[in-house]
Design a protein around this motif. Structure first.
Motif, PDB file in Angstrom:
ATOM      1  N   LEU A 145      37.215  44.482  40.372  1.00  0.00           N
ATOM      2  CA  LEU A 145      36.754  43.095  40.260  1.00  0.00           C
ATOM      3  C   LEU A 145      37.208  42.405  38.981  1.00  0.00           C
ATOM      4  CD1 LEU A 145      33.057  43.630  41.453  1.00  0.00           C
ATOM      5  CD2 LEU A 145      35.002  42.851  42.822  1.00  0.00           C
ATOM      6  N   GLY A 146      37.921  43.098  38.126  1.00  0.00           N
ATOM      7  CA  GLY A 146      38.302  42.547  36.835  1.00  0.00           C
ATOM      8  C   GLY A 146      39.194  41.317  36.929  1.00  0.00           C
ATOM      9  N   TYR A 147      39.316  40.596  35.802  1.00  0.00           N
ATOM     10  CA  TYR A 147      40.115  39.360  35.746  1.00  0.00           C
ATOM     11  C   TYR A 147      41.546  39.627  36.197  1.00  0.00           C
ATOM     12  CZ  TYR A 147      41.908  34.935  33.913  1.00  0.00           C
ATOM     13  OH  TYR A 147      42.495  33.695  33.797  1.00  0.00           O
ATOM     14  N   ASN A 148      42.102  40.733  35.744  1.00  0.00           N
ATOM     15  CA  ASN A 148      43.433  41.154  36.184  1.00  0.00           C
ATOM     16  C   ASN A 148      43.334  42.409  37.042  1.00  0.00           C
ATOM     17  OD1 ASN A 148      44.923  39.097  34.793  1.00  0.00           O
ATOM     18  ND2 ASN A 148      44.557  40.214  32.872  1.00  0.00           N
ATOM     19  N   GLY A 149      42.224  42.537  37.749  1.00  0.00           N
ATOM     20  CA  GLY A 149      41.972  43.726  38.542  1.00  0.00           C
ATOM     21  C   GLY A 149      42.700  43.734  39.869  1.00  0.00           C
ATOM     22  N   VAL A 150      42.371  44.744  40.676  1.00  0.00           N
ATOM     23  CA  VAL A 150      43.051  44.960  41.946  1.00  0.00           C
ATOM     24  C   VAL A 150      42.850  43.776  42.890  1.00  0.00           C
ATOM     25  CG1 VAL A 150      43.154  46.437  43.995  1.00  0.00           C
ATOM     26  CG2 VAL A 150      42.825  47.458  41.720  1.00  0.00           C
ATOM     27  N   LEU A 151      41.618  43.272  43.002  1.00  0.00           N
ATOM     28  CA  LEU A 151      41.332  42.193  43.946  1.00  0.00           C
ATOM     29  C   LEU A 151      42.044  40.904  43.568  1.00  0.00           C
ATOM     30  CD1 LEU A 151      39.795  41.185  46.414  1.00  0.00           C
ATOM     31  CD2 LEU A 151      37.839  40.700  44.932  1.00  0.00           C
ATOM     32  N   ASN A 152      41.910  40.505  42.320  1.00  0.00           N
ATOM     33  CA  ASN A 152      42.570  39.272  41.883  1.00  0.00           C
ATOM     34  C   ASN A 152      44.094  39.379  41.976  1.00  0.00           C
ATOM     35  OD1 ASN A 152      40.530  37.382  41.226  1.00  0.00           O
ATOM     36  ND2 ASN A 152      40.037  38.519  39.370  1.00  0.00           N
ATOM     37  N   SER A 153      44.636  40.522  41.609  1.00  0.00           N
ATOM     38  CA  SER A 153      46.087  40.703  41.677  1.00  0.00           C
ATOM     39  C   SER A 153      46.576  40.626  43.119  1.00  0.00           C
ATOM     40  CB  SER A 153      46.478  42.049  41.061  1.00  0.00           C
ATOM     41  OG  SER A 153      46.115  42.097  39.690  1.00  0.00           O
ATOM     42  N   ALA A 154      45.803  41.222  44.044  1.00  0.00           N
ATOM     43  CA  ALA A 154      46.198  41.197  45.450  1.00  0.00           C
ATOM     44  C   ALA A 154      46.134  39.782  46.020  1.00  0.00           C
ATOM     45  CB  ALA A 154      45.307  42.138  46.254  1.00  0.00           C
ATOM     46  N   LEU A 155      45.062  39.061  45.709  1.00  0.00           N
ATOM     47  CA  LEU A 155      44.922  37.693  46.223  1.00  0.00           C
ATOM     48  C   LEU A 155      45.988  36.765  45.655  1.00  0.00           C
ATOM     49  CD1 LEU A 155      41.025  37.268  46.136  1.00  0.00           C
ATOM     50  CD2 LEU A 155      42.479  37.699  48.123  1.00  0.00           C
ATOM     51  N   GLN A 156      46.312  36.955  44.380  1.00  0.00           N
ATOM     52  CA  GLN A 156      47.378  36.150  43.789  1.00  0.00           C
ATOM     53  C   GLN A 156      48.736  36.537  44.359  1.00  0.00           C
ATOM     54  OE1 GLN A 156      46.183  36.847  39.515  1.00  0.00           O
ATOM     55  NE2 GLN A 156      46.626  34.653  39.355  1.00  0.00           N
ATOM     56  N   GLY A 157      48.911  37.817  44.654  1.00  0.00           N
ATOM     57  CA  GLY A 157      50.185  38.281  45.174  1.00  0.00           C
ATOM     58  C   GLY A 157      50.518  37.703  46.546  1.00  0.00           C
TER      59      GLY A 157
ATOM     60  N   ILE B 143      46.884  33.491  48.057  1.00  0.00           N
ATOM     61  CA  ILE B 143      45.604  32.911  48.460  1.00  0.00           C
ATOM     62  C   ILE B 143      44.963  32.141  47.314  1.00  0.00           C
ATOM     63  CG2 ILE B 143      43.270  33.446  49.270  1.00  0.00           C
ATOM     64  CD1 ILE B 143      44.400  35.766  50.822  1.00  0.00           C
ATOM     65  N   ILE B 144      45.094  32.649  46.094  1.00  0.00           N
ATOM     66  CA  ILE B 144      44.546  31.974  44.918  1.00  0.00           C
ATOM     67  C   ILE B 144      45.651  31.811  43.887  1.00  0.00           C
ATOM     68  CG2 ILE B 144      42.189  32.807  45.280  1.00  0.00           C
ATOM     69  CD1 ILE B 144      42.722  34.957  43.171  1.00  0.00           C
ATOM     70  N   ASP B 145      45.507  30.788  43.035  1.00  0.00           N
ATOM     71  CA  ASP B 145      46.475  30.546  41.968  1.00  0.00           C
ATOM     72  C   ASP B 145      46.029  31.150  40.648  1.00  0.00           C
ATOM     73  OD1 ASP B 145      48.119  29.052  43.682  1.00  0.00           O
ATOM     74  OD2 ASP B 145      46.923  27.229  43.322  1.00  0.00           O
ATOM     75  N   GLU B 146      44.698  31.196  40.445  1.00  0.00           N
ATOM     76  CA  GLU B 146      44.140  31.752  39.217  1.00  0.00           C
ATOM     77  C   GLU B 146      43.137  32.844  39.575  1.00  0.00           C
ATOM     78  OE1 GLU B 146      42.424  28.636  36.967  1.00  0.00           O
ATOM     79  OE2 GLU B 146      44.336  27.639  36.528  1.00  0.00           O
ATOM     80  N   PRO B 147      42.966  33.823  38.702  1.00  0.00           N
ATOM     81  CA  PRO B 147      42.003  34.899  38.985  1.00  0.00           C
ATOM     82  C   PRO B 147      40.588  34.350  39.166  1.00  0.00           C
ATOM     83  CG  PRO B 147      43.444  35.500  37.167  1.00  0.00           C
ATOM     84  CD  PRO B 147      43.703  34.050  37.446  1.00  0.00           C
ATOM     85  N   LEU B 148      39.853  34.980  40.082  1.00  0.00           N
ATOM     86  CA  LEU B 148      38.458  34.607  40.311  1.00  0.00           C
ATOM     87  C   LEU B 148      37.606  35.139  39.164  1.00  0.00           C
ATOM     88  CD1 LEU B 148      38.233  35.547  44.115  1.00  0.00           C
ATOM     89  CD2 LEU B 148      38.668  33.292  43.133  1.00  0.00           C
ATOM     90  N   THR B 149      36.754  34.273  38.641  1.00  0.00           N
ATOM     91  CA  THR B 149      35.923  34.675  37.502  1.00  0.00           C
ATOM     92  C   THR B 149      34.467  34.914  37.875  1.00  0.00           C
ATOM     93  OG1 THR B 149      35.511  32.342  36.961  1.00  0.00           O
ATOM     94  CG2 THR B 149      37.382  33.422  35.882  1.00  0.00           C
ATOM     95  N   PHE B 150      34.107  34.633  39.133  1.00  0.00           N
ATOM     96  CA  PHE B 150      32.688  34.754  39.519  1.00  0.00           C
ATOM     97  C   PHE B 150      32.368  36.114  40.142  1.00  0.00           C
ATOM     98  CE2 PHE B 150      34.911  33.098  43.205  1.00  0.00           C
ATOM     99  CZ  PHE B 150      34.409  33.862  44.247  1.00  0.00           C
ATOM    100  N   ILE B 151      33.311  37.058  40.094  1.00  0.00           N
ATOM    101  CA  ILE B 151      33.075  38.346  40.722  1.00  0.00           C
ATOM    102  C   ILE B 151      32.914  39.475  39.710  1.00  0.00           C
ATOM    103  CG2 ILE B 151      34.211  37.767  42.900  1.00  0.00           C
ATOM    104  CD1 ILE B 151      36.730  39.135  41.840  1.00  0.00           C
TER     105      ILE B 151
END
Length: 286
Positions: free
Chosen positions: A126-138, A141-149
């Motif tokens: 769930l980290g700022y540069n974690g697996v989920l954010n990196s996958a969604l950005q890859g 789906i998202i342009d910036e990492p999600l910060t509410f998780i």
């Protein structure tokens, strides 16, 4: 064997575990209750009975906020976990015809690693540069990492829901295994469709497992302090973290014991309410 002999035999069998439970559970609980009526000044403990700790616990807003947050988080975790566990238990009971033991074995895989390690893994995911954010950005789906998780109550809910999922699946599965399949066949013969049959037969008969899963998940999550500490941040801290601070850093064990007693009473009342509601709607925790 006479009734008196059977009673003595039963007493002999239950005596050692009962004594063990009294020593290991009742005695520490009694000590915590006693501590809550004492006061402490650094290393000196005043054993004069007083209600000062309870007055402070109820008068300070921070304690009420943490307790309320803990209850809300635990209720959300419980509802989320049970809702996600029910389909899995239903699938195992009604759809899996062979190798159910293997499926149950796979459900226990999370227990193979330590609880602390699983919490750290969710922190990585769930980290700022974690697996989920990196996958969604890859995948765009998202342009910036999600910060509410991460470092808030949302992260605590996600982590606890995963950690306690097996404890919810198993009692629901056991309750569904006890359902007489002939009742479902009878409902079908009387013209009930799958949805109507589920709500009229399957769900009411599975309610004991649902209620058991609810209580099993609710009670421990209120007292969890590791998960809020690691992934909760300031907005995800719970009452157990304050209890830890009072007993440890603040060196005020009586106030920590008071907060623990208040939390236990509140959670017990909620659990009793859930149990009574479950019995009213057709479930009985056995």
């Amino acid at each position: 064997m006479s009734r008196g002999a059977e009673a003595r035999h039963g007493l002999i069998l239950i005596g050692p575990p009962l004594l063990y439970a009294l020593i290991m559970l009742a005695a520490p609980l009694a000590m915590i209750v006693t501590f809550s009526f004492w006061t402490q000044d650094y290393l000196d403990i005043d054993t004069t009975l007083t209600l000062d700790n309870y007055r402070e616990a109820f008068s300070q807003p921070i304690y009420r906020v943490l307790l309320l947050r803990s209850i809300v988080i635990s209720l959300v975790v419980t509802v989320t976990t049970v809702i996600l566990a029910f389909p899995m238990a239903y699938f195992l009971s009604f759809k899996v015809k062979r190798r159910k033991t293997l499926w149950l074995f796979l459900i226990t895989i999370p227990f193979w690693t330590s609880y602390l390690l699983r919490v750290f893994l969710w922190k990585v995911i769930l980290g700022y540069n974690g697996v989920l954010n990196s996958a969604l950005q890859g995948v765009g789906i998202i342009d910036e990492p999600l910060t509410f998780i991460l470092y808030n109550a949302n992260a605590v809910v996600i982590t606890l829901a995963h950690a306690w999922a097996p404890f919810a699946i198993l009692p629901i599965f056991v309750a569904m295994e006890k359902i007489d399949r002939s009742l479902l066949e009878a409902a079908e013969d009387l013209g009930d469709g799958p949805v109507r049959r589920f709500f009229r037969v399957t769900l009411p008969l599975a309610m004991p497992g649902v209620m058991a899963a609810t209580i099993i998940v609710l009670i421990p999550t209120v007292g969890d302090f590791i998960t809020p500490k690691l992934v909760g941040g300031t907005d995800g801290l719970m009452i157990a973290n304050m209890i830890q601070v009072q007993i440890g850093r603040a060196n005020n064990a009586p106030l920590g014991a008071t907060l623990a007693i208040i939390s236990m009473v509140v959670v017990s009342l909620i659990a009793v309410g859930i149990y009574l509601a479950g019995r009213k709607f057709g479930g009985r925790v056995e």
